[in-house]
Design a protein around this motif. Structure first.
Motif, short mmCIF file in Angstrom:
data_model
loop_
_atom_site.label_atom_id
_atom_site.label_comp_id
_atom_site.label_asym_id
_atom_site.label_seq_id
_atom_site.Cartn_x
_atom_site.Cartn_y
_atom_site.Cartn_z
N VAL A 29 0.84 -1.20 0.00
CA VAL A 29 0.00 0.00 0.00
C VAL A 29 0.88 1.25 0.00
O VAL A 29 0.66 2.18 -0.79
N TYR A 30 1.86 1.29 0.87
CA TYR A 30 2.77 2.44 0.94
C TYR A 30 3.56 2.59 -0.35
O TYR A 30 3.67 3.69 -0.91
N ALA A 31 4.12 1.48 -0.84
CA ALA A 31 4.93 1.54 -2.05
C ALA A 31 4.12 2.03 -3.25
O ALA A 31 4.59 2.84 -4.06
N THR A 32 2.88 1.56 -3.36
CA THR A 32 2.01 1.98 -4.47
C THR A 32 1.63 3.45 -4.33
O THR A 32 1.59 4.19 -5.32
N THR A 33 1.36 3.88 -3.11
CA THR A 33 1.04 5.29 -2.88
C THR A 33 2.19 6.18 -3.32
O THR A 33 1.99 7.20 -3.99
N ARG A 34 3.42 5.79 -2.97
CA ARG A 34 4.59 6.57 -3.39
C ARG A 34 4.74 6.56 -4.91
O ARG A 34 5.12 7.57 -5.52
N PHE A 35 4.47 5.41 -5.53
CA PHE A 35 4.55 5.34 -7.00
C PHE A 35 3.57 6.31 -7.64
O PHE A 35 3.94 7.07 -8.55
N PHE A 36 2.33 6.32 -7.17
CA PHE A 36 1.32 7.20 -7.75
C PHE A 36 1.62 8.68 -7.47
O PHE A 36 1.37 9.54 -8.32
N HIS A 37 2.15 8.97 -6.29
CA HIS A 37 2.52 10.36 -6.01
C HIS A 37 3.58 10.85 -7.00
O HIS A 37 3.53 11.99 -7.47
N ALA A 38 4.53 9.98 -7.32
CA ALA A 38 5.56 10.34 -8.30
C ALA A 38 4.97 10.45 -9.70
O ALA A 38 5.32 11.35 -10.47
N LEU A 39 4.04 9.55 -10.04
CA LEU A 39 3.43 9.57 -11.37
C LEU A 39 2.65 10.86 -11.60
O LEU A 39 2.65 11.41 -12.72
N LYS A 40 2.00 11.35 -10.56
CA LYS A 40 1.22 12.59 -10.68
C LYS A 40 2.08 13.77 -11.12
O LYS A 40 1.58 14.73 -11.72
N ALA B 246 -14.41 -15.62 9.34
CA ALA B 246 -13.51 -14.68 8.69
C ALA B 246 -12.97 -13.66 9.69
O ALA B 246 -13.60 -13.36 10.70
N ASP B 247 -11.80 -13.12 9.40
CA ASP B 247 -11.17 -12.10 10.23
C ASP B 247 -11.74 -10.74 9.83
O ASP B 247 -11.14 -10.00 9.05
N MET B 248 -12.91 -10.42 10.35
CA MET B 248 -13.59 -9.19 9.96
C MET B 248 -12.82 -7.94 10.39
O MET B 248 -12.79 -6.94 9.66
N THR B 249 -12.16 -7.99 11.53
CA THR B 249 -11.38 -6.84 11.99
C THR B 249 -10.22 -6.57 11.04
O THR B 249 -9.97 -5.42 10.65
N GLY B 250 -9.51 -7.63 10.66
CA GLY B 250 -8.41 -7.47 9.73
C GLY B 250 -8.86 -6.99 8.37
O GLY B 250 -8.20 -6.14 7.75
N ILE B 251 -9.99 -7.50 7.90
CA ILE B 251 -10.53 -7.08 6.60
C ILE B 251 -10.85 -5.60 6.61
O ILE B 251 -10.48 -4.84 5.70
N THR B 252 -11.55 -5.15 7.65
CA THR B 252 -11.95 -3.74 7.73
C THR B 252 -10.73 -2.83 7.78
O THR B 252 -10.68 -1.79 7.12
N SER B 253 -9.73 -3.22 8.56
CA SER B 253 -8.53 -2.40 8.68
C SER B 253 -7.80 -2.28 7.34
O SER B 253 -7.38 -1.18 6.96
N GLU B 254 -7.68 -3.38 6.62
CA GLU B 254 -6.92 -3.34 5.36
C GLU B 254 -7.73 -2.69 4.24
O GLU B 254 -7.16 -2.06 3.35
N LEU B 255 -9.06 -2.84 4.27
CA LEU B 255 -9.89 -2.10 3.31
C LEU B 255 -9.69 -0.60 3.49
O LEU B 255 -9.58 0.15 2.52
N SER B 256 -9.62 -0.16 4.75
CA SER B 256 -9.42 1.25 5.03
C SER B 256 -8.05 1.72 4.53
O SER B 256 -7.94 2.78 3.92
N ALA B 257 -7.01 0.92 4.77
CA ALA B 257 -5.66 1.30 4.34
C ALA B 257 -5.56 1.35 2.83
O ALA B 257 -4.91 2.24 2.27
N THR B 258 -6.24 0.43 2.14
CA THR B 258 -6.11 0.31 0.69
C THR B 258 -7.01 1.28 -0.05
O THR B 258 -6.57 2.03 -0.93
N PHE B 259 -8.30 1.28 0.28
CA PHE B 259 -9.29 2.08 -0.44
C PHE B 259 -9.57 3.43 0.21
O PHE B 259 -10.15 4.31 -0.41
N GLY B 260 -9.20 3.57 1.48
CA GLY B 260 -9.46 4.80 2.21
C GLY B 260 -10.49 4.60 3.31
O GLY B 260 -11.31 3.68 3.26
#
Length: 283
Positions: free
Chosen positions: A113-124, A184-198
């Motif tokens: 997630v961090y690496a992709t965010t940095r890639f897109f910031h540079a692409l912009k 299912a690990d609902m807590t983990g899913i929610t946390s990573e959805l937030s990190a990835t999609f916002g």
């Protein structure tokens, strides 16, 4: 006859010019597939999860689909869409970014997630990247020794983009052994959805009980994710199915289709009992 274009190497990609039902009988172990026009791209489980993460971060950053294609071409060349903890000199991660060149701390660059965010910031910051050839835009971000190397992945990246961004519905699925935990690990899913999609996506998640039995018996725990548009719904569903093994997801239902871990090699199949309109249901 099915035509195959195969690169036989560790972490390579298999392009099958066929329909998904024709390849389902040969799927073994674990992996993912992204389907397009008479073409299916077979990925290993990590490649599928990273491809879905790149699409999710693009949504959070409000990047156009062409940015996803550029990111895929770069990541395929740099790491074969794997999160590497090694590389040339101090390069690490999906995009082989170097801490010594200002991309960020090593431990952060090993987070897709961090690496992709940095890639897109540079692409912009690249003027006119939307109209550039894909390989030129990738090179403008990566500053690789051989910018032409990205050309070989342009077509594959372009074919994957509609599937992972939800432009093509029920086009991404994965298969593996069914998860052993009953829930299912609902807590983990929610946390990573937030990190990835916002965070906005995480706010649309509700956790509840269903009348259907769980693997261990009793009421199954359900998660509903409200989505504003079918395309975005399929993008989120693609992320969920590529992370199903990691978060012990047994079933995903959306848009008149369902994916079940117990029959994962069949991919998405028609679902007579759809969840509420505009919602993804998983358990």
């Amino acid at each position: 006859m099915t035509a195959l274009a195969v690169v036989l190497a560790a972490g390579a990609f298999l392009v099958v010019r066929a329909f998904a039902p024709e390849i389902a009988p040969v799927l073994t172990g674990s992996g993912c597939v992204a389907t397009g026009d008479h073409q299916s791209i077979l990925l290993d489980s990590e490649q599928g999860a990273i491809a879905a993460t790149i699409a999710g971060v693009a949504h959070q950053q409000a990047m156009p689909r062409v940015a996803v294609t550029i990111a895929y071409a770069a990541a395929m060349q740099e790491s074969k869409l794997h999160n590497l903890n090694y590389g040339d000199r101090d390069s690490v991660g999906v995009f082989q970014q170097r801490p010594s060149e200002g991309w960020g701390p090593r431990k952060d660059l090993e987070d897709p997630v961090y690496a992709t965010t940095r890639f897109f910031h540079a692409l912009k910051t690249v003027p006119g990247y939307r109209k550039m050839p894909v390989y030129q835009a990738a090179q403008a971000v990566q500053h690789s020794a051989d910018g032409a190397a990205y050309i070989q992945y342009e077509k594959m990246a372009a074919a994957m983009t509609p599937a992972f961004t939800g432009q093509r519905g029920h086009a991404v699925y994965c298969w593996s052994a069914p998860p052993s935990p009953a829930r299912a690990d609902m807590t983990g899913i929610t946390s990573e959805l937030s990190a990835t999609f916002g965070p906005a996506v995480a706010r649309e998640v509700t956790d509840q009980r269903s009348g259907r039995g769980s693997v261990a018996g009793g009421a199954a725990r359900l998660m509903l994710v409200r989505v504003v548009a079918p395309r975005f719904g399929w993008e989120v569903a693609g992320w969920l199915v590529t992370h199903a093994s990691m978060y012990h997801i047994h079933e995903i239902r959306f848009g008149g289709y369902q994916w079940r871990a117990a029959a994962s090699s069949k991919g998405w199949v028609r679902d007579a009992g759809a969840p509420p309109a505009g919602s993804i249901e998983l358990s």
